[in-house]
Write an enzyme that holds these catalytic residues in place. Structure first.
Site, PDB file in Angstrom:
ATOM      1  N   GLY A  55      31.679  42.196  38.565  1.00 33.41           N
ATOM      2  CA  GLY A  55      32.331  42.514  39.827  1.00 33.41           C
ATOM      3  C   GLY A  55      31.459  42.428  41.065  1.00 33.41           C
ATOM      4  O   GLY A  55      31.685  43.169  42.033  1.00 33.41           O
ATOM      5  N   SER A  56      30.498  41.499  41.098  1.00 38.12           N
ATOM      6  CA  SER A  56      29.670  41.425  42.314  1.00 38.12           C
ATOM      7  C   SER A  56      30.457  40.842  43.491  1.00 38.12           C
ATOM      8  O   SER A  56      30.249  41.260  44.642  1.00 38.12           O
ATOM      9  CB  SER A  56      28.385  40.630  42.060  1.00 38.12           C
ATOM     10  OG  SER A  56      28.647  39.270  41.879  1.00 38.12           O
ATOM     11  N   ASN A  57      31.358  39.909  43.245  1.00 40.71           N
ATOM     12  CA  ASN A  57      32.207  39.418  44.347  1.00 40.71           C
ATOM     13  C   ASN A  57      33.145  40.518  44.833  1.00 40.71           C
ATOM     14  O   ASN A  57      33.387  40.649  46.028  1.00 40.71           O
ATOM     15  CB  ASN A  57      33.002  38.189  43.906  1.00 40.71           C
ATOM     16  CG  ASN A  57      32.165  36.927  43.981  1.00 40.71           C
ATOM     17  OD1 ASN A  57      31.889  36.417  45.061  1.00 40.71           O
ATOM     18  ND2 ASN A  57      31.727  36.439  42.828  1.00 40.71           N
ATOM     19  N   MET A  61      38.936  36.593  33.859  1.00 37.74           N
ATOM     20  CA  MET A  61      38.768  35.573  32.829  1.00 37.74           C
ATOM     21  C   MET A  61      40.020  35.349  31.972  1.00 37.74           C
ATOM     22  O   MET A  61      39.914  35.047  30.784  1.00 37.74           O
ATOM     23  CB  MET A  61      37.570  35.937  31.933  1.00 37.74           C
ATOM     24  CG  MET A  61      36.261  36.061  32.682  1.00 37.74           C
ATOM     25  SD  MET A  61      35.836  34.584  33.638  1.00 37.74           S
ATOM     26  CE  MET A  61      35.288  33.503  32.316  1.00 37.74           C
ATOM     27  N   ARG A  62      41.194  35.483  32.548  1.00 44.17           N
ATOM     28  CA  ARG A  62      42.432  35.139  31.846  1.00 44.17           C
ATOM     29  C   ARG A  62      43.114  34.001  32.595  1.00 44.17           C
ATOM     30  O   ARG A  62      43.196  34.047  33.837  1.00 44.17           O
ATOM     31  CB  ARG A  62      43.420  36.320  31.789  1.00 44.17           C
ATOM     32  CG  ARG A  62      42.875  37.602  31.227  1.00 44.17           C
ATOM     33  CD  ARG A  62      42.389  37.505  29.819  1.00 44.17           C
ATOM     34  NE  ARG A  62      43.390  37.110  28.845  1.00 44.17           N
ATOM     35  CZ  ARG A  62      43.099  36.793  27.590  1.00 44.17           C
ATOM     36  NH1 ARG A  62      41.838  36.786  27.172  1.00 44.17           N
ATOM     37  NH2 ARG A  62      44.057  36.461  26.754  1.00 44.17           N
ATOM     38  N   LEU A  99      46.276  32.231  33.974  1.00 46.75           N
ATOM     39  CA  LEU A  99      47.563  32.793  34.395  1.00 46.75           C
ATOM     40  C   LEU A  99      48.661  31.756  34.231  1.00 46.75           C
ATOM     41  O   LEU A  99      48.453  30.565  34.485  1.00 46.75           O
ATOM     42  CB  LEU A  99      47.451  33.251  35.853  1.00 46.75           C
ATOM     43  CG  LEU A  99      46.460  34.408  36.059  1.00 46.75           C
ATOM     44  CD1 LEU A  99      46.118  34.569  37.537  1.00 46.75           C
ATOM     45  CD2 LEU A  99      47.008  35.705  35.485  1.00 46.75           C
ATOM     46  N   HIS A 135      35.412  30.006  42.759  1.00 43.21           N
ATOM     47  CA  HIS A 135      34.910  29.181  41.656  1.00 43.21           C
ATOM     48  C   HIS A 135      33.472  28.759  41.978  1.00 43.21           C
ATOM     49  O   HIS A 135      33.200  28.286  43.091  1.00 43.21           O
ATOM     50  CB  HIS A 135      35.795  27.940  41.491  1.00 43.21           C
ATOM     51  CG  HIS A 135      35.385  27.104  40.325  1.00 43.21           C
ATOM     52  ND1 HIS A 135      35.583  27.505  39.018  1.00 43.21           N
ATOM     53  CD2 HIS A 135      34.757  25.909  40.265  1.00 43.21           C
ATOM     54  CE1 HIS A 135      35.094  26.576  38.211  1.00 43.21           C
ATOM     55  NE2 HIS A 135      34.589  25.602  38.932  1.00 43.21           N
ATOM     56  N   ASP A 150      41.768  25.853  38.656  1.00 39.39           N
ATOM     57  CA  ASP A 150      40.704  25.450  39.592  1.00 39.39           C
ATOM     58  C   ASP A 150      41.103  24.237  40.444  1.00 39.39           C
ATOM     59  O   ASP A 150      40.274  23.371  40.738  1.00 39.39           O
ATOM     60  CB  ASP A 150      39.398  25.127  38.832  1.00 39.39           C
ATOM     61  CG  ASP A 150      38.840  26.349  38.106  1.00 39.39           C
ATOM     62  OD1 ASP A 150      39.100  27.479  38.550  1.00 39.39           O
ATOM     63  OD2 ASP A 150      38.148  26.156  37.089  1.00 39.39           O
TER      64      ASP A 150
HETATM   65  C1  GRF Z   1      31.412  34.283  39.729  1.00 39.68           C
HETATM   66  O1  GRF Z   1      30.412  33.330  39.586  1.00 39.68           O
HETATM   67  C2  GRF Z   1      32.717  33.648  40.089  1.00 39.68           C
HETATM   68  O2  GRF Z   1      32.559  32.530  40.896  1.00 39.68           O
HETATM   69  C3  GRF Z   1      33.268  33.249  38.752  1.00 39.68           C
HETATM   70  O3  GRF Z   1      32.905  34.300  37.889  1.00 39.68           O
HETATM   71  C4  GRF Z   1      31.744  34.952  38.395  1.00 39.68           C
HETATM   72  C5  GRF Z   1      32.094  36.390  38.561  1.00 39.68           C
HETATM   73  O4  GRF Z   1      30.992  37.163  38.967  1.00 39.68           O
HETATM   74  N1  GRF Z   1      34.669  32.985  38.846  1.00 39.68           N
HETATM   75  P1  GRF Z   1      31.213  38.628  39.515  1.00 39.68           P
HETATM   76  O5  GRF Z   1      32.012  39.396  38.450  1.00 39.68           O
HETATM   77  O6  GRF Z   1      31.961  38.548  40.807  1.00 39.68           O
HETATM   78  O7  GRF Z   1      29.837  39.190  39.676  1.00 39.68           O
END
Ligand code: GRF
Length: 204
Positions: A14-16, A93-94, A96, A112, A148
């Site tokens: 969840g860093s984003n 990671m599912r 849709l 992405h 994507d």
């Molecule tokens: C990121 O690299 C994002 O682009 C990809 O999965 C990764 C998720 O990282 N779809 P985080 O969970 O946001 O740290």
């Protein structure tokens, strides 16, 4: 200004998501992160969201087995219960189904870790190194049924350096991700970029 109500969907660290929560703290930001939703009960990002004071929910995909639409109806119910306007996929990671994607058409973004349309799918950094590209990067796009492939809201590049490994390249790209996802969400929440406009721009 009515701030858009945003849910971030995660499966992992969840860093984003954290970058989006931080950006949305700015008083002039046009969106608020009101829900973090994970299909993975053990996702580390859930704890970070709770520490940041954001509501969390888990819809585990496993009890639904192969019935992807039933899983997605549960996701959709949760989103509606929180009166969500916009959905941000952030390491969710599912895959849709078209049913869910169509319901949220024009209101769902994904990030992405590559310069789309290059390197769709997984292991983008490894594949970029193998292909010997000089530029790599990240893309925020509207979600459409094909993976994507949606119209691009924002993308930015980083150089691939001599001696880069998957890990060093991923770290450089991640900095871009954390910068462009909040910018892209701002553009969409303000209505300055729409699915129709992004589609027209992609077609040239
Ligand atoms: C990121 O690299 C994002 O682009 C990809 O999965 C990764 C998720 O990282 N779809 P985080 O969970 O946001 O740290």
């Amino acid at each position: 200004m009515t701030r858009k109500r945003v849910a971030v969907l995660i499966s992992g660290r969840g860093s984003n998501m954290t970058a989006l929560i931080a950006a949305a703290r700015a008083p002039d930001y046009p969106a608020q992160i009101v829900l973090v939703l994970s299909n993975e009960p053990s996702a580390a990002g859930l704890g970070h969201a709770q520490q940041a004071g954001v509501a969390t929910a888990v819809v585990d995909h496993r009890p639904f087995g192969k019935d992807r639409e039933a899983f997605e109806r549960a996701l959709d119910d949760t989103l509606h219960a929180h009166r969500i306007d916009l959905v941000c996929l952030a390491g969710f990671m599912r895959l849709l189904t078209p049913w869910f994607v169509t319901r949220w058409s024009g209101r769902m973004l994904n990030i992405h870790p590559a310069l789309l349309p290059q390197f769709k799918g997984l292991h983008t950094h490894r594949r970029a190194l193998e292909a010997g590209v000089q530029q790599h990067g990240a893309t925020v796009h509207f979600v459409v049924p094909e993976m994507d492939s949606g119209p691009i809201v924002l993308q930015d590049s980083v150089p691939v350096r001599e001696g880069d490994t998957e890990a060093t390249l991923a770290a450089r790209v991640l900095e871009v991700e954390h910068r462009i996802y909040p910018q892209a969400l701002r553009l969409v929440a303000e209505g300055r970029v729409t699915l129709a406009a992004a589609t027209a721009a992609t077609r040239g």
